[in-house]
Design an enzyme around this catalytic site. Sequence first.
Site, mmCIF file in Angstrom:
data_model
loop_
_atom_site.group_PDB
_atom_site.id
_atom_site.type_symbol
_atom_site.label_atom_id
_atom_site.label_comp_id
_atom_site.label_asym_id
_atom_site.label_seq_id
_atom_site.Cartn_x
_atom_site.Cartn_y
_atom_site.Cartn_z
ATOM 1 C CG HIS A 269 -10.033 -21.981 11.050
ATOM 2 N ND1 HIS A 269 -10.584 -23.049 10.392
ATOM 3 C CD2 HIS A 269 -11.061 -21.125 11.315
ATOM 4 C CE1 HIS A 269 -11.889 -22.865 10.254
ATOM 5 N NE2 HIS A 269 -12.202 -21.706 10.818
ATOM 6 C CB CYS B 298 -10.415 -27.997 10.744
ATOM 7 S SG CYS B 298 -11.035 -26.350 11.198
ATOM 8 C CG ASP C 258 -6.017 -5.255 1.800
ATOM 9 O OD1 ASP C 258 -5.573 -4.942 2.918
ATOM 10 O OD2 ASP C 258 -6.592 -4.434 1.055
ATOM 11 C CG ASP D 240 -0.256 -0.032 2.520
ATOM 12 O OD1 ASP D 240 0.967 0.219 2.551
ATOM 13 O OD2 ASP D 240 -0.907 -0.278 3.542
ATOM 14 C CB SER D 241 0.323 4.645 -1.013
ATOM 15 O OG SER D 241 -0.800 5.113 -0.281
ATOM 16 C CG PHE E 16 -6.063 3.095 5.655
ATOM 17 C CD1 PHE E 16 -7.350 3.571 5.444
ATOM 18 C CD2 PHE E 16 -5.830 2.301 6.773
ATOM 19 C CE1 PHE E 16 -8.385 3.255 6.317
ATOM 20 C CE2 PHE E 16 -6.858 1.973 7.647
ATOM 21 C CZ PHE E 16 -8.135 2.449 7.412
#
Length: 380
Positions: free
Chosen positions: A339, A313, A270, A96-97, A100
Amino acid sequence: MTDYPIKYRLIKKEKHTGARLGEIITPHGTFPTPMFMPVGTQATVKTQSPEELKAMGSGIILSNTYHLWLRPGDELIAKAGGLHKFMNWDQPILTDSGGFQVYSLADSRNITEEGVTFKNHLNGSKMFLSPEKAISIQNNLGSDIMMSFDECPQFYQPYDYVKKSIERTSRWAERGLKAHRRPHDQGLFGIVQGAGFEDLRRQSAADLVSMDFPGYSVGGLAVGESHEEMNAVLDFTTPLLPENKPRYLMGVGAPDSLIDGVIRGIDMFDCVLPTRIARNGTCMTSEGRLVVKNAKFAEDFTPLDHDCDCYTCQNYTRAYIRHLLKADETFGIRLTSYHNLYFLVNLMKKVRQAIMDDNLLEFREDFLERYGYNTSNRNF
């Protein structure tokens, strides 16, 4: 025609929705789409080895520009031969840049035309991130797919603010393209913003599409708006993006949101959700959410999910995993994290098959019938 390092190949469109089956070709291999990408913030997906990620079918992972810039530093990673060698991952990586993360530091940031000044969350020092610097860091990291530096406005901010924001983000995108040193082996995506305003999303998309990026991201969602509002934005945004290029919905990982995003033509997703909730003992199962730390599982010698064939599992019980988590044993977090990641990667595999079979809407209905229709109210 531009020869991009990132190429999208459409295999099939679903007859009843906007969903599409395809693959994305990168310098480090090809992965099928739609695809969920596990997040490796600090050059590692928390508690998981690269071998485990490959075993579960993760065709690509995400790393975080902001965090790797601060620690250990992008120049150090470049000396190591790039992020792939540094973390021993030979498949595609998306970075990402940093936009965010800066958005999330709202109390300590200042946005100007040049970039963003903010406080380093590790030591409180003053930092400055510009479109050029964000690209330079990602060039040093050597990821296959990079993101333009953008501002992520809050979903409910006033129209006038969001308009100024998207216009600045478009100027930043142009500056980032000019600063990009490795267009031959790193694909740079533009990020469409505009909060919930259709005309601003349209303006943002038009600006970015005119710049001819190898792929496009839909940003500014999963930031507090309702599930219905997110779907509405996708309904009018995704059709604005080129059909021959990848479409990436950033920060989305709830199962119902993944399926609904695919229905609206998204290829990549994502989210930190599966590993974050796993550390609290919350597990995604085919029958909904399960908090394995609860006392009722103390003598439950069955798997987390009876319909799951993941390593966890197949080998361990709810009672054992609960014991590990209550005892603060790291192995418990490893098992729940594996999981949850497997659950979402495998969900996307089932979604791809449903697209192939032209029955994605029936698949969605059956999945949510078991998982629970109130998923959007669960933060899950």
